[in-house]
Scaffold this motif. Sequence first.
Motif, PDB file in Angstrom:
ATOM      1  N   MET A   1       6.942 -13.633 -12.440  1.00  0.00           N
ATOM      2  CA  MET A   1       5.927 -13.032 -11.609  1.00  0.00           C
ATOM      3  C   MET A   1       4.608 -13.754 -11.887  1.00  0.00           C
ATOM      4  O   MET A   1       4.199 -13.874 -13.030  1.00  0.00           O
ATOM      5  CB  MET A   1       5.823 -11.544 -11.945  1.00  0.00           C
ATOM      6  N   THR A   2       3.949 -14.206 -10.849  1.00  0.00           N
ATOM      7  CA  THR A   2       2.682 -14.914 -11.007  1.00  0.00           C
ATOM      8  C   THR A   2       1.526 -13.925 -11.146  1.00  0.00           C
ATOM      9  O   THR A   2       1.663 -12.731 -10.838  1.00  0.00           O
ATOM     10  CB  THR A   2       2.408 -15.818  -9.795  1.00  0.00           C
ATOM     11  N   TYR A   3       0.385 -14.440 -11.554  1.00  0.00           N
ATOM     12  CA  TYR A   3      -0.827 -13.622 -11.646  1.00  0.00           C
ATOM     13  C   TYR A   3      -1.128 -12.973 -10.297  1.00  0.00           C
ATOM     14  O   TYR A   3      -1.474 -11.800 -10.223  1.00  0.00           O
ATOM     15  CB  TYR A   3      -2.001 -14.488 -12.111  1.00  0.00           C
ATOM     16  N   GLU A   4      -0.986 -13.737  -9.225  1.00  0.00           N
ATOM     17  CA  GLU A   4      -1.273 -13.221  -7.884  1.00  0.00           C
ATOM     18  C   GLU A   4      -0.320 -12.092  -7.508  1.00  0.00           C
ATOM     19  O   GLU A   4      -0.726 -11.088  -6.923  1.00  0.00           O
ATOM     20  CB  GLU A   4      -1.206 -14.344  -6.839  1.00  0.00           C
ATOM     21  N   GLU A   5       0.962 -12.248  -7.847  1.00  0.00           N
ATOM     22  CA  GLU A   5       1.940 -11.197  -7.556  1.00  0.00           C
ATOM     23  C   GLU A   5       1.651  -9.930  -8.362  1.00  0.00           C
ATOM     24  O   GLU A   5       1.787  -8.819  -7.843  1.00  0.00           O
ATOM     25  CB  GLU A   5       3.358 -11.697  -7.845  1.00  0.00           C
ATOM     26  N   ILE A   6       1.256 -10.106  -9.601  1.00  0.00           N
ATOM     27  CA  ILE A   6       0.893  -8.949 -10.431  1.00  0.00           C
ATOM     28  C   ILE A   6      -0.331  -8.252  -9.839  1.00  0.00           C
ATOM     29  O   ILE A   6      -0.370  -7.024  -9.726  1.00  0.00           O
ATOM     30  CB  ILE A   6       0.642  -9.369 -11.893  1.00  0.00           C
ATOM     31  N   ALA A   7      -1.340  -9.024  -9.442  1.00  0.00           N
ATOM     32  CA  ALA A   7      -2.550  -8.444  -8.851  1.00  0.00           C
ATOM     33  C   ALA A   7      -2.211  -7.684  -7.574  1.00  0.00           C
ATOM     34  O   ALA A   7      -2.740  -6.586  -7.337  1.00  0.00           O
ATOM     35  CB  ALA A   7      -3.585  -9.532  -8.580  1.00  0.00           C
ATOM     36  N   GLU A   8      -1.327  -8.230  -6.737  1.00  0.00           N
ATOM     37  CA  GLU A   8      -0.918  -7.535  -5.511  1.00  0.00           C
ATOM     38  C   GLU A   8      -0.230  -6.217  -5.841  1.00  0.00           C
ATOM     39  O   GLU A   8      -0.464  -5.203  -5.188  1.00  0.00           O
ATOM     40  CB  GLU A   8       0.007  -8.422  -4.679  1.00  0.00           C
TER      41      GLU A   8
END
Length: 105
Positions: free
Chosen positions: A1-8
């Motif tokens: 999971m990328t940072y962007e996916e976690i933020a979403e």
Amino acid sequence: MTYEEIAEMLEEMGLPFAYHHFAEGESPAPPFLLFLSPGENTFSADNLAYFSCKQLDIELYTDKKQPELEEQVESVLSQHEIYYTKTELFIDSEELYEVLYEMEV
């Protein structure tokens, strides 16, 4: 999971959030979330890394016990099929409850 996916995913929880901490003077009133990746578990053999899982901690801070808010966070984690362990403590110096969700992604 990328940072962007976690933020979403965290946006779906409907609370202010930041990685590790909010900047000095920018911390919102509770409730809010913090998240961080304190490490990584790697499976390797023959001097090659075959698989890696990042550790992810999501911390929910509230000024009073809010089970419905915890259920909201847990619902989002379940929708993303994320297994977690949950612990809770009260931080006397901050007068805040911290509910910690620990997982690997």
